[in-house]
Design an enzyme around this catalytic site. Structure first.
Site, PDB file in Angstrom:
ATOM      1  N   CYS A  95      -2.538  15.451   1.537  1.00 34.22           N
ATOM      2  CA  CYS A  95      -2.755  14.999   2.377  1.00 34.22           C
ATOM      3  C   CYS A  95      -2.434  14.052   3.809  1.00 34.22           C
ATOM      4  O   CYS A  95      -1.978  13.442   3.894  1.00 34.22           O
ATOM      5  CB  CYS A  95      -4.277  14.096   2.735  1.00 34.22           C
ATOM      6  SG  CYS A  95      -5.671  15.159   2.693  1.00 34.22           S
ATOM      7  N   CYS A 107      -3.354   3.347   6.171  1.00 29.91           N
ATOM      8  CA  CYS A 107      -2.453   2.526   5.141  1.00 29.91           C
ATOM      9  C   CYS A 107      -3.341   1.755   4.724  1.00 29.91           C
ATOM     10  O   CYS A 107      -2.801   1.621   2.920  1.00 29.91           O
ATOM     11  CB  CYS A 107      -1.121   2.413   5.462  1.00 29.91           C
ATOM     12  SG  CYS A 107      -0.669   4.571   6.088  1.00 29.91           S
ATOM     13  N   ASP A 154      -1.022  11.181   2.090  1.00 31.88           N
ATOM     14  CA  ASP A 154      -1.195   9.775   1.670  1.00 31.88           C
ATOM     15  C   ASP A 154      -1.498   9.893   0.212  1.00 31.88           C
ATOM     16  O   ASP A 154      -2.132  10.240  -0.318  1.00 31.88           O
ATOM     17  CB  ASP A 154      -1.177   8.901   2.609  1.00 31.88           C
ATOM     18  CG  ASP A 154      -0.819   8.326   3.143  1.00 31.88           C
ATOM     19  OD1 ASP A 154       0.543   8.489   3.320  1.00 31.88           O
ATOM     20  OD2 ASP A 154      -1.850   8.613   4.745  1.00 31.88           O
ATOM     21  N   CYS A 207       4.375   7.288   4.458  1.00 30.98           N
ATOM     22  CA  CYS A 207       5.186   7.278   5.015  1.00 30.98           C
ATOM     23  C   CYS A 207       5.649   5.117   5.180  1.00 30.98           C
ATOM     24  O   CYS A 207       5.530   4.727   3.582  1.00 30.98           O
ATOM     25  CB  CYS A 207       4.364   7.213   6.216  1.00 30.98           C
ATOM     26  SG  CYS A 207       2.668   6.002   6.389  1.00 30.98           S
TER      27      CYS A 207
END
Ligand code: FES
Length: 293
Positions: A35, A105, A37, A61
């Site tokens: 996915c 995140c 992350d 990211c």
């Protein structure tokens, strides 16, 4: 390009506490490479039960790297009870804020911390288990996690929920269920989700069909992929065959052919016409990038 604060940039370019602690007291692993992350957090306690050291390894990211870096800084020196009170908002606030689409995140950081504390409390054997029933099968998000991000961050739209925990950002099949959860928690506060009304391709000329495909990619698909560090480009349309290329994390992902293609196909069938099928143009897929995304 996302608008990042100087603190996010600093923690992305110079992340603190990268790596893994040998013989850690607690280990927390969340997310999934498929996915885009994933985060592994390890910590060691001192003799007084305070977190002496914390390290992370992450795949994701710039925001995933920056939030993980800040998380390790925030919890060092704290007891586990104090560390358990660190919220995703604390992480985002420390960074001077994150783009809304990247808030997931900070949630991943908070989840990794909880998983590591659970692991410690279970004598180093306990693995993090999902609580509740899975609502979003695309990203494996449960009703309990959705309820929690809504309550903790006062979310009122499905789009908000997608930004905070990814649920709803794939095929969209769970969006109705997410709306119901928002309604139950927020009642009148819940706003109507501004969704582009689906227009079917029947009766459209070929040019209009291509425009509708492009519009669906721009409005319904690309934002979700960009939130995971990826992107998509429409290469061509041959009859009902839609040829696309994945960029960034999506192109890098080994499962992209099976996951991203299916997600894109489901969206195009929902918003354009059921006859469409998607083919990936691997020739034109670029190598994964490593800039701020
Ligand atoms: S089931 Fe949630 S986006 Fe597909």
């Amino acid at each position: 390009m996302w608008e990042y604060t100087d603190k996010v940039r600093d923690h992305f370019f110079n992340p603190h506490n990268v790596g893994e602690i040998e013989n850690p007291d607690g280990v927390g692993e969340v997310g999934s490479l498929a996915c885009g992350d994933a985060l592994r957090l390890t910590f060691k306690l001192d003799k007084d039960g305070k977190i002496k050291d914390a390290k992370f390894k992450t795949f994701g990211c710039a925001s995933a790297i920056a939030t993980s870096s800040v998380l390790t800084e925030l919890i060092k020196g704290k007891t586990l009870d104090e560390a358990a009170k660190v919220t995703n908002k604390d992480i985002a606030d420390y960074l001077g804020g994150l783009p809304e689409q990247k808030m997931h995140c900070s949630v991943m950081g908070r989840e990794a911390l909880e998983a590591a504390i659970e692991n410690y409390q279970g004598g180093g054997k306990k693995k993090h288990e999902l609580e509740g029933n899975v609502v979003c099968t695309c990203f494996g998000v449960t009703d309990k996690e959705i309820e929690r991000v809504i309550r903790e961050n006062d979310l009122t739209t499905v789009e908000d929920v997608t930004n905070y925990c990814k649920a709803g950002g794939g095929c969209g099949g769970c969006r109705g269920e997410i709306e119901k959860i928002i309604d139950t928690i927020q009642g009148d506060k819940a706003k109507e989700m501004p969704v582009t009304a689906p227009r079917r391709a029947s009766g459209l000329t070929n040019i209009q069909k291509i425009q509708l495909i492009q519009q669906t990619i721009n409005e319904q698909i690309r934002p979700a992929l960009r939130a995971h560090g990826g992107n998509i480009e429409l290469i061509d349309v041959e009859g009902n065959k839609v040829i696309v290329a994945f960029r960034g994390m999506c192109a890098q992902c080994k499962l992209a052919e099976f996951t991203m293609k299916d997600v894109v196909e489901a969206k195009l069938r929902e918003f354009v016409t059921k006859e469409l099928f998607v083919e990936e143009d691997k020739e034109s897929a670029l190598q994964p990038h490593n800039h701020l995304e």
